[in-house]
Structure formats: C-alpha cells, structure tokens
Scaffold this active site. Structure first.
Site, PDB file in Angstrom:
ATOM      1  N   ASP A  51       0.830  -1.198   0.000  1.00 40.09           N
ATOM      2  CA  ASP A  51       0.000   0.000   0.000  1.00 40.09           C
ATOM      3  C   ASP A  51       0.867   1.252   0.000  1.00 40.09           C
ATOM      4  O   ASP A  51       2.084   1.206   0.198  1.00 40.09           O
ATOM      5  CB  ASP A  51      -0.901   0.014   1.231  1.00 40.09           C
ATOM      6  CG  ASP A  51      -1.945  -1.093   1.206  1.00 40.09           C
ATOM      7  OD1 ASP A  51      -2.314  -1.536   0.100  1.00 40.09           O
ATOM      8  OD2 ASP A  51      -2.385  -1.515   2.292  1.00 40.09           O
ATOM      9  N   TYR A  69       6.960  -9.811   6.813  1.00 44.35           N
ATOM     10  CA  TYR A  69       6.886  -8.378   7.064  1.00 44.35           C
ATOM     11  C   TYR A  69       7.406  -8.056   8.464  1.00 44.35           C
ATOM     12  O   TYR A  69       7.263  -8.866   9.391  1.00 44.35           O
ATOM     13  CB  TYR A  69       5.443  -7.879   6.979  1.00 44.35           C
ATOM     14  CG  TYR A  69       4.901  -7.688   5.587  1.00 44.35           C
ATOM     15  CD1 TYR A  69       4.955  -6.442   4.961  1.00 44.35           C
ATOM     16  CD2 TYR A  69       4.297  -8.739   4.901  1.00 44.35           C
ATOM     17  CE1 TYR A  69       4.430  -6.250   3.682  1.00 44.35           C
ATOM     18  CE2 TYR A  69       3.774  -8.557   3.617  1.00 44.35           C
ATOM     19  CZ  TYR A  69       3.841  -7.306   3.018  1.00 44.35           C
ATOM     20  OH  TYR A  69       3.336  -7.136   1.760  1.00 44.35           O
TER      21      TYR A  69
END
Length: 280
Positions: free
Chosen positions: A63, A124
């Site tokens: 994003d 992540y």
C-alpha cells in the site's frame, strides 16, 4: 492453471527494494499517481528502447507508504530484447530509476516461476518505538511513535495466539469473491537495544490491511488497554471490531519472499491459484 511464457519471450525475475514514502503503493493507478510498478516499467521501457510497456507481476502489492527490502517481481520480455540488453540492463536501470527504488538482481527465471503464485510465504516487519522523546529523525519515515510504554512480552504472547490457519475476516478489509483464510507461520515481537520494537510476521499470504490491523491490536495489548487474550477473541469473532485500528503504513516493510525449490514451482502455482477452503 499455471501460466505459460508465450513463445518468443523469456521470463525474468527481479529482486528489488524501495522506500514507500513517496509512492502511492506498488500498483499502477489512474490519475497519474506515482507508483513503484509505474516507475520500474517506465525505466525498463526506456533503457530497452521499447515502444511497448512490459507489465510486472509482483509477489505482494504494498500500500501507499509501505516499504520493501526484499520484494520480488517478474516480467516477460521478448527474447530479442533480452539478448540485446541483458549484459548492461541492471546497470542501466540503476541509472534510470529514481533513488527511492532499486533493482538489485535481474535474471532468467526457472521454469514454472511466477512471482506471485509460486511464493510460499511473505515476511513483514513493523517497527515502532515508545521512546518518550519520539522517533530518531533519521528513521521517521520507517518507525511509528507510540506514546505509551509497551509491554513487549505481552505483545509477543498475543501475537503467538494468532499463529496457524484461521479466517482473518476480523483483521482484513473484505474484497468481493476473495477468501480471508490465511496461515500465519511465525509471529513474534522483540525489542532491540536501541529501543525499537519489531513486530515480525510470516505467512503464506496476507489479506488487505491484515498486518497493520494485527499490529494495531498488539499495540493495544502492549500499552495495557486490552488483555493478552483480546486479539485472539477478535479473531474468533470473525467480524471487524471498531477497537482494532489500522496503524499508519510507514512502519511496515516487506522484508522477504520465500519460494520452493525450482522443481516444485509449477505445483506451488497450482496450489496457490485454487480457492482456499479452511482445512485444505
């Protein structure tokens, strides 16, 4: 079915990293917004002196504001273009790309490789600090400041309660026709000597906003607003909880993408393309 490289083309694997601060995410968007995909595709078209834009397929779309250290993509180039440019292509990309995105490796991909569907996991890390003075100015675009003291042990226990295959609808932005079943392989929280807290999660794949939502829940545990058991209760409810906040994107970095051995790539693609059903 796994995709096939068209006759006359060669599939290339790209390993890249980027600082997401100045990008409106990975994927190209209407309206001229600056994206990682757009920059890399434009650079590739320019340095190969091509009229066509060769579209990239990425392991995981990030994003706006999210960073990547170990992103992976693939692109299919005409064999003639690859033969002409391959020896100098990487260096030419370095000269053409803006400084906030780098391609570190570019090579022919093995048979059956697909950056998205052949991946077995994505890892992540979300970085946050509870330092009363705030964030080091040199890290301000990569570390979130949380102005409450954090209990890292409580956060780690809560994170580990979410490991396994579950329906993460409570932590995801629902997309029409898409499943919210995912398998978290590892999830942990640790504090480094410099005081920065790293929330690290590895899963087969992630739903939209899933990582940032889970981090928001863990921060509520860490600062004492909720108990250790609360993130799991939210998960089991399978509905969005208004108390779960999607934290800001700048603390999140895609660190690594994992793939199986070359002889298992095609089978992994087939598995990933199937609609996931819990328990299968």
């Amino acid at each position: 079915m796994s995709d096939e490289v068209q006759p006359g083309f060669v599939r290339l694997r790209l390993d890249l990293s980027y600082d997401g601060t100045g990008f409106s995410g990975w994927a190209k968007q209407a309206g001229g917004r600056r994206t990682v995909q757009g920059e890399v595709e434009d650079a590739l078209r320019t340095v190969t002196r091509s009229r066509d834009t060769y579209e990239l397929t990425v392991a995981g779309r990030t994003d706006a504001g999210v960073h990547a250290r170990g992103q992976v993509a693939h692109v299919d180039l005409p064999e003639a273009v690859w033969r002409e440019h391959h020896e100098k292509l990487l260096k030419r990309l370095a000269g053409r790309l803006p400084r906030d995105v780098r391609v570190w490796a570019l090579r022919e991909a093995p048979s059956g490789f697909n950056a998205r569907f052949a991946a077995t996991w994505r890892r992540y890390v979300y970085r946050v600090t509870d330092n009363p003075g705030g964030v080091d100015p040199l890290l301000r675009n990569h570390v979130l400041w949380h102005d409450w003291d954090l209990d890292v042990d409580a956060m780690d226990a809560a994170a580990k309660s979410l490991v396994g295959e579950h329906d993460f609808a409570a932590y995801a932005k629902k997309r029409e026709g898409a499943t919210t079943i995912r398998e978290i392989l590892d999830f942990g929280v640790r504090r480094h000597a410099d005081g920065i807290v790293e929330i690290e999660v590895r899963a087969d794949a992630f739903c939209h906003n899933q990582v940032r939502s889970m981090v928001g829940a863990l921060l509520f545990v860490g600062d004492g607003h909720r108990g250790v058991e609360w993130p799991r209760k939210v998960l089991d409810a399978r509905v969005r909880d208004s108390a779960v906040h999607v934290v800001r994107p700048h603390g999140l970095t895609l660190e690594e993408v994992g793939y199986p051995p070359d002889d298992q790539l095609a089978e992994r693609q087939l598995q990933a393309r199937r609609v996931r059903v819990r328990g299968q």
